[in-house]
Motif scaffolding. Structure first.
Motif, PDB file in Angstrom:
ATOM      1  N   LEU A 110      37.918  -2.728  40.160  1.00 43.88           N
ATOM      2  CA  LEU A 110      38.967  -2.873  39.148  1.00 43.88           C
ATOM      3  C   LEU A 110      39.394  -1.502  38.634  1.00 43.88           C
ATOM      4  O   LEU A 110      38.615  -0.542  38.670  1.00 43.88           O
ATOM      5  N   GLU A 111      40.605  -1.429  38.140  1.00 45.15           N
ATOM      6  CA  GLU A 111      41.076  -0.218  37.485  1.00 45.15           C
ATOM      7  C   GLU A 111      40.654  -0.284  36.023  1.00 45.15           C
ATOM      8  O   GLU A 111      41.262  -0.983  35.212  1.00 45.15           O
ATOM      9  N   VAL A 112      39.610   0.449  35.693  1.00 40.84           N
ATOM     10  CA  VAL A 112      39.035   0.426  34.349  1.00 40.84           C
ATOM     11  C   VAL A 112      39.597   1.600  33.549  1.00 40.84           C
ATOM     12  O   VAL A 112      39.571   2.738  34.023  1.00 40.84           O
ATOM     13  N   PRO A 113      40.115   1.357  32.344  1.00 45.61           N
ATOM     14  CA  PRO A 113      40.575   2.479  31.514  1.00 45.61           C
ATOM     15  C   PRO A 113      39.469   3.515  31.370  1.00 45.61           C
ATOM     16  O   PRO A 113      38.310   3.166  31.103  1.00 45.61           O
ATOM     17  N   PRO A 114      39.780   4.797  31.567  1.00 46.56           N
ATOM     18  CA  PRO A 114      38.713   5.812  31.600  1.00 46.56           C
ATOM     19  C   PRO A 114      37.892   5.892  30.321  1.00 46.56           C
ATOM     20  O   PRO A 114      36.733   6.306  30.356  1.00 46.56           O
ATOM     21  N   GLN A 115      38.464   5.512  29.194  1.00 45.16           N
ATOM     22  CA  GLN A 115      37.721   5.604  27.939  1.00 45.16           C
ATOM     23  C   GLN A 115      36.923   4.339  27.629  1.00 45.16           C
ATOM     24  O   GLN A 115      36.161   4.314  26.655  1.00 45.16           O
ATOM     25  N   LEU A 116      37.084   3.303  28.436  1.00 48.99           N
ATOM     26  CA  LEU A 116      36.420   2.031  28.127  1.00 48.99           C
ATOM     27  C   LEU A 116      34.897   2.148  28.092  1.00 48.99           C
ATOM     28  O   LEU A 116      34.261   1.637  27.158  1.00 48.99           O
ATOM     29  N   PRO A 117      34.230   2.780  29.072  1.00 52.09           N
ATOM     30  CA  PRO A 117      32.761   2.855  29.000  1.00 52.09           C
ATOM     31  C   PRO A 117      32.249   3.550  27.740  1.00 52.09           C
ATOM     32  O   PRO A 117      31.314   3.068  27.095  1.00 52.09           O
ATOM     33  N   HIS A 118      32.852   4.685  27.373  1.00 56.02           N
ATOM     34  CA  HIS A 118      32.382   5.383  26.174  1.00 56.02           C
ATOM     35  C   HIS A 118      32.703   4.581  24.913  1.00 56.02           C
ATOM     36  O   HIS A 118      31.911   4.552  23.961  1.00 56.02           O
ATOM     37  N   ALA A 119      33.867   3.918  24.896  1.00 55.48           N
ATOM     38  CA  ALA A 119      34.196   3.084  23.739  1.00 55.48           C
ATOM     39  C   ALA A 119      33.243   1.898  23.650  1.00 55.48           C
ATOM     40  O   ALA A 119      32.865   1.463  22.554  1.00 55.48           O
TER      41      ALA A 119
END
Length: 695
Positions: free
Chosen positions: A371-380
């Motif tokens: 999937l195309e995951v927003p780059p800030q999603l894991p840290h958020a």
């Protein structure tokens, strides 16, 4: 080979060996042996932590790592089978500990590679004596069922080879014949059991006779095994400390049977490593009784060869008062544990850490592969959950299911449905999380009190919004429960854990379509703090005004206090006020009108032209503080992805403010450098002190 878990390598490592390998003597998922760290004295390992830290998953992984390689058993003290006796079975002939021992023995009996089944004749003798206290000739079907389950623990051969079933049927027939239509059943049952165990000349029957004779050493038995079993049964039925005494001997019987299975060079050669017993929710009666019996016996010099791993909700238990305490990282290469004289010193409490941002990144990436995951999603995600393995895992699953459906924020991932099983329909992710983090009732009450900051404000909410019979006792009870379950405390918050508090406030907002209960709770707290004329009360009041969408009061307060306030205190007030929850846009009257998040637009100055600063106010300072408040509000919101453009604007606004306060330039300048990067990385905004500002 650590499957599906992150951050638990100190337990499962193989080279160099982690804690499990060093205690069990086998590498996880392998039949390769490894040197023991502890010889005759083993620590009773207790993994401690609050809900959601993955304790149950950890024990399940240990079972998977050793199942089929060495005897292993797993019980959960919260299972319904340990909550009370089955229907029609008298309470005097049942206890959670006895039920737990039966369940443990059934699992330990299973054959492993290179070795046959383990029999538990000592335990069977004791369990039959205990169960007989609830048997009578008028309930033979129940007698047959209970006796069969116990007796099937007794034969080391497979249940499927036919002999075990025939032997069990024969013994049950003897037990039934021994019973009279009236009178107690205990003594006849014990006599029939000893007679059945004494028949035959095979090695199995010799072991049965030795096991039955083991009870001659029961206190006051005078060398008579029959009297020992009768006394055991009587103590068990008596309850209280007498039952605890009897249960301790039942636990000792289980461990003695395991010792027999490993006795001798030949048997040990077929059984590399040590047997493993796993106890989830050890704070519950089934697990606590078993643990305390093992600790007392080990302190009294009655050793065993079993590796115990258990999970404790929270961090404290009276039975662990003098236990050694380590973090998981500290036991990676050695425990450094040495037992003392007290039973509790025989335990080793290992606190489990939350996941790191890197662990979160890898876990989200694994679940959302492709999937195309927003780059800030894991840290958020890490910022929101604080590294809670449960929170990260469930949010990652919601992302897998809902990112393709247009979810763009963590708030959307929490409120969208997530289906955790293929045969179940989905439910909102925040409800799934709260069901696991706050089970057992009082969720409605805790949802309301999550808006409070201390006991006084919680009492104010309880008076206005909870039933009359809840009151102060209910507030104190929830305080105590949060502490017992290992939830952290935090100054200025009734619910100290940020993740749990966010979930509860999200639930409060969605309790009704018009958000009336949400609005009423915050208005109550506005009034509560409005009655107090202190700086702290003002911060709390403005925090709740902001949660209701009324920004003008917060802007005015921050604007008017900026010239003369201590800069560190002013920045702290800004961060606290801006930590107010935000779910929808509000109109000028503070009414929730839904719609898109407008905070970024305000922070970037796109609404400045429509603003008229109050008469007499410094217009430039007013608009700058307004933009700054909305920037911090957006960037610190745990339910949205921080906006890089807003972060850059935050830097600029703090820089400009630093020019207006010569005495506080260093602190404001330091914040302008730290806060944007901290916000984008998912770290909390820390108010710099004088030392930070001067570097």
């Amino acid at each position: 080979m650590l499957r599906g878990l992150h951050g638990r390598e100190p337990l499962f490592d193989t080279d160099p060996p982690g804690l499990a390998a060093r205690l069990v003597g086998l590498r996880p998922y392998q039949l390769r042996s490894t040197p023991y760290e502890h010889g005759d004295d083993l620590p009773f390992v207790v993994f401690a932590g609050g809900r959601g830290l993955g304790k149950s998953a950890l024990l399940a992984e240990v079972r998977a790592a050793y199942q089929g390689r060495t005897p292993v058993a797993l019980i959960d003290g919260e299972e319904t089978q340990f909550a009370g006796p089955p229907a029609e079975r008298p309470g005097g002939a049942w206890s959670p500990v006895a039920q737990g021992l039966t369940t443990v023995a059934e699992q330990l009996a299973e054959p492993v590679t290179g070795a046959r089944r383990i029999g538990f004749p000592r335990l069977v003798s004791g369990l039959l004596a205990v169960a007989a206290g609830g048997w009578n000739s008028r309930d033979l079907p129940r007698l047959r069922h209970e006796a069969e389950r116990i007796l099937l623990l007794n034969d080391p051969r497979s249940f499927l080879d036919g002999f075990a079933g025939r032997w069990v049927s024969k013994v049950i027939a003897k037990l039934i014949v021994s019973m009279s239509s009236t009178g107690p059943a205990v003594e006849p049952i014990i006599e029939a059991t000893l007679e059945a165990f004494g028949e035959g000349v095979s090695p199995t029957h010799r072991r049965l006779r030795r096991a039955a004779a083991w009870y001659r050493d029961y206190p006051n038995a005078g060398g008579n095994p029959k009297l020992g079993l009768i006394l055991l049964s009587g103590h068990f039925r008596a309850g209280g400390d007498s039952r605890t005494h009897a249960e301790r001997h039942l636990v000792r019987a289980l461990l003695a049977d395991l010792d027999d299975a490993y006795a001798g060079v030949v048997r040990r050669s077929h059984r590399p490593g040590r047997p493993v017993v796993l106890i989830d929710n050890v704070q519950e009666p089934a697990g606590r009784g078993l643990m305390e019996a093992v600790l007392r016996d080990r302190a009294d010099g009655i050793g065993d060869r079993v590796v115990f791993f258990s999970a404790l909700r929270g961090y404290a238990l009276p039975a662990l008062r003098n236990a050694g305490r380590r973090t998981l990282a500290e036991v990676a290469r050695g425990t450094g544990w040495e037992p003392g004289a007290s039973p509790s010193s025989r335990a080793l409490v290992v606190s489990l850490p939350p996941l790191t941002p890197d662990h979160t990144l890898h876990l989200v990436g694994a679940v959302c592969r492709g999937l195309e995951v927003p780059p800030q999603l894991p840290h958020a995600t890490h910022r929101l959950t604080g590294g809670s393995p449960l929170g990260v895992t469930l949010l990652a699953e919601s992302a897998r299911q809902n990112l393709p459906r247009g979810a763009t924020s963590l708030g959307a991932l929490l409120t969208r449905d997530v289906a955790l099983h293929a045969d179940h329909t989905g439910r909102p992710a925040h409800q799934e999380l709260l069901d696991r983090l706050v089970p057992g009732g009082r969720l409605d009450e805790l949802t309301v009190l999550a808006a409070a900051h201390d006991r006084d404000s919680a009492l104010a909410l309880a008076r206005e919004h909870l039933p009359e019979d809840f009151g102060a006792a209910g507030v104190l009870g929830l305080e105590e429960r949060l502490a017992e379950e290992g939830w952290p405390t935090a100054e200025g918050q009734f619910v100290g854990d940020p993740f749990l508090r966010t979930l509860l406030l999200l639930r409060l907002h969605h309790l009704d379509a018009g958000h009336e209960r949400w609005t009423a709770a915050h208005r109550t707290l506005v009034d509560h703090y409005g009655e107090r004329d202190t700086a702290d009360a003002a911060r709390y009041r403005l925090h709740h005004e902001l949660a209701l969408g009324r920004t003008d009061l917060a802007v005015a307060r921050l604007r008017d206090t900026f010239p003369g306030a201590d800069v560190g205190d002013w920045l702290g007030s800004l961060v606290f006020i801006a930590s107010a929850s935000y779910y929808h846009a509000h109109d000028a009257e503070g009414r929730d009108v839904g719609g898109p998040d407008h905070r970024a637009a305000v922070a970037l100055g796109r609404t400045d032209a429509a603003q008229r600063p109050p008469e007499g106010a410094d217009a430039v300072l007013h608009l700058r503080v307004r933009r700054l408040l909305h920037a911090v509000w957006q960037l610190t919101d745990p339910l949205v992805l921080p906006d890089p453009e807003v972060a850059e604007r935050l830097r600029f606004e703090l820089e400009q403010l630093s020019n207006l306060r010569p005495g506080g330039t260093a602190l404001l300048w330091r914040a302008s450098r730290d806060w944007p990067s901290d916000a984008l990385a998912g770290r909390p905004l820390r108010v710099p002190d004088d030392e930070d500002g001067g570097r």
